[in-house]
Design a protein around this motif. Structure first.
Motif, PDB file in Angstrom:
ATOM      1  N   PHE A  79       0.813  -1.215   0.000  1.00  0.00           N
ATOM      2  CA  PHE A  79       0.000   0.000   0.000  1.00  0.00           C
ATOM      3  C   PHE A  79       0.850   1.271   0.000  1.00  0.00           C
ATOM      4  CE2 PHE A  79      -4.482  -1.193   1.724  1.00  0.00           C
ATOM      5  CZ  PHE A  79      -4.646  -2.050   0.645  1.00  0.00           C
ATOM      6  N   SER A 114      -8.128  -2.412   2.786  1.00  0.00           N
ATOM      7  CA  SER A 114      -7.705  -3.812   2.788  1.00  0.00           C
ATOM      8  C   SER A 114      -8.916  -4.742   2.777  1.00  0.00           C
ATOM      9  CB  SER A 114      -6.842  -4.105   4.021  1.00  0.00           C
ATOM     10  OG  SER A 114      -6.581  -5.486   4.128  1.00  0.00           O
ATOM     11  N   PHE A 141      -3.157   4.374  -1.680  1.00  0.00           N
ATOM     12  CA  PHE A 141      -3.999   3.837  -0.612  1.00  0.00           C
ATOM     13  C   PHE A 141      -3.519   4.381   0.730  1.00  0.00           C
ATOM     14  CE2 PHE A 141      -4.806  -0.185  -3.299  1.00  0.00           C
ATOM     15  CZ  PHE A 141      -5.880   0.433  -3.922  1.00  0.00           C
ATOM     16  N   ASP A 155      -6.658   9.634   0.883  1.00  0.00           N
ATOM     17  CA  ASP A 155      -6.661   8.428   0.065  1.00  0.00           C
ATOM     18  C   ASP A 155      -6.994   8.827  -1.368  1.00  0.00           C
ATOM     19  OD1 ASP A 155      -7.639   5.933  -1.240  1.00  0.00           O
ATOM     20  OD2 ASP A 155      -7.251   5.085   0.744  1.00  0.00           O
TER      21      ASP A 155
END
Length: 298
Positions: free
Chosen positions: A143, A237, A148, A262
């Motif tokens: 990530f 996730s 993310f 994000d």
């Protein structure tokens, strides 16, 4: 010392002496050839051989691994003995520490019966009494740098404090933390941290938490049997989502996507109820410059 007299290439006997006192020990040696006269009729010291003990190979210390099971604690004595004996044997075979969670009065009875009939067996178990297991999911490796959201250490610790204080108000029990992660090295740095709860209790992560090293399947199975509360720190996730959804308690807290940077999900177009069950609790920082984690209002 050894006095030796040699003639030609014949073998002669040598007598060991020292400090004027004869030593009652004789040895036979091969005389030095006569074509080396310079070495004849000399006294040679005896050098003792050193009997070195072979070094024992260094055995690396095994990592701490644990094994628990959903025991039939309300069964009767015969079942208890079979379960406890086989549980211990399987743990030995897998090189894991058998862990016994006391959730009800039936578990107490099970321990007492086993200890009475097989004294010493439960001494090999890690007994966890009156404990709520909070499972923390931290995803980082794939990530980082992708857009993310990856939570920082301060948020994780503050969110853990928020969850434990809220749950403790309801249950008033001891808490054990189990970390599930793809970056164990990073999580190990968290174990040196401490935080203080509202009641003055100091939470020491080094003594009250463990890092799971199980694979994905076993992690889901563990959560379904033992995780009373789950904190999903990386809200994107999918594995963290299932870890919470299939957890024993289905009491899940997650980082609110609407309040993080994000890039993969425009906040204005995000409806959390499309992704998270409505009874799950979103959490976020209290505001700019405020490191306290609070519950988000939906």
């Amino acid at each position: 010392m050894t006095d030796c007299t040699t003639v030609g290439s014949k073998t002669s006997k040598c007598k060991m002496t020292g400090s004027g006192t004869s030593v009652a020990k004789w040895t036979t040696i091969q005389a030095i050839p006569s074509f080396l006269p310079i070495f004849n009729n000399i006294t040679l010291p005896i050098i003792p051989l050193i009997n070195e003990q072979p070094k024992k190979p260094t055995v690396p210390e095994l990592p701490k691994k644990y094994l628990s099971t959903n025991l039939a604690s309300n069964a009767r004595l015969g079942n208890h003995l079979f379960e406890m004996a086989s549980f211990y044997a399987i743990s030995k075979k897998l090189e894991r520490i058998p862990t016994f969670f006391i959730d009800t009065e039936w578990h107490d009875t099970m321990l007492q019966d086993t200890d009475f009939l097989i004294p010493g067996l439960i001494d090999h178990f890690l007994i966890v009494n009156d404990t709520v297991r909070t499972c923390i999911h931290i995803r980082r490796t794939d990530f980082v740098g992708t857009g993310f959201h990856v939570p920082e250490k301060d948020f994780i610790l503050s969110a853990m404090k928020f969850v434990e204080e809220k749950e403790n108000n309801l249950l008033n029990m001891n808490y054990t933390t189990v970390f599930f992660t793809d970056d164990a090295g990073y999580v190990k740095t968290l174990l040196s941290e401490k935080f203080e709860l509202k009641d003055g209790t100091v939470k020491n992560l080094e003594t009250s938490s463990v890092i799971s090293d199980t694979d994905s399947t076993d992690s889901i199975l563990y959560s379904s049997r033992h995780c009373d509360t789950v904190l999903v720190t990386a809200p994107h996730s999918t594995f963290g989502w299932w870890l919470g959804y299939l957890s024993k308690g289905n009491q899940v807290y997650y980082t609110d996507l609407k309040f993080v940077n994000d890039l993969s999900f425009p906040a204005e177009n995000f409806n959390p109820d499309d992704y998270y069950p409505p009874h799950w609790t979103p959490v976020r920082y209290g505001g700019p410059g405020n490191a306290t984690v609070i519950e988000s209002l939906k």
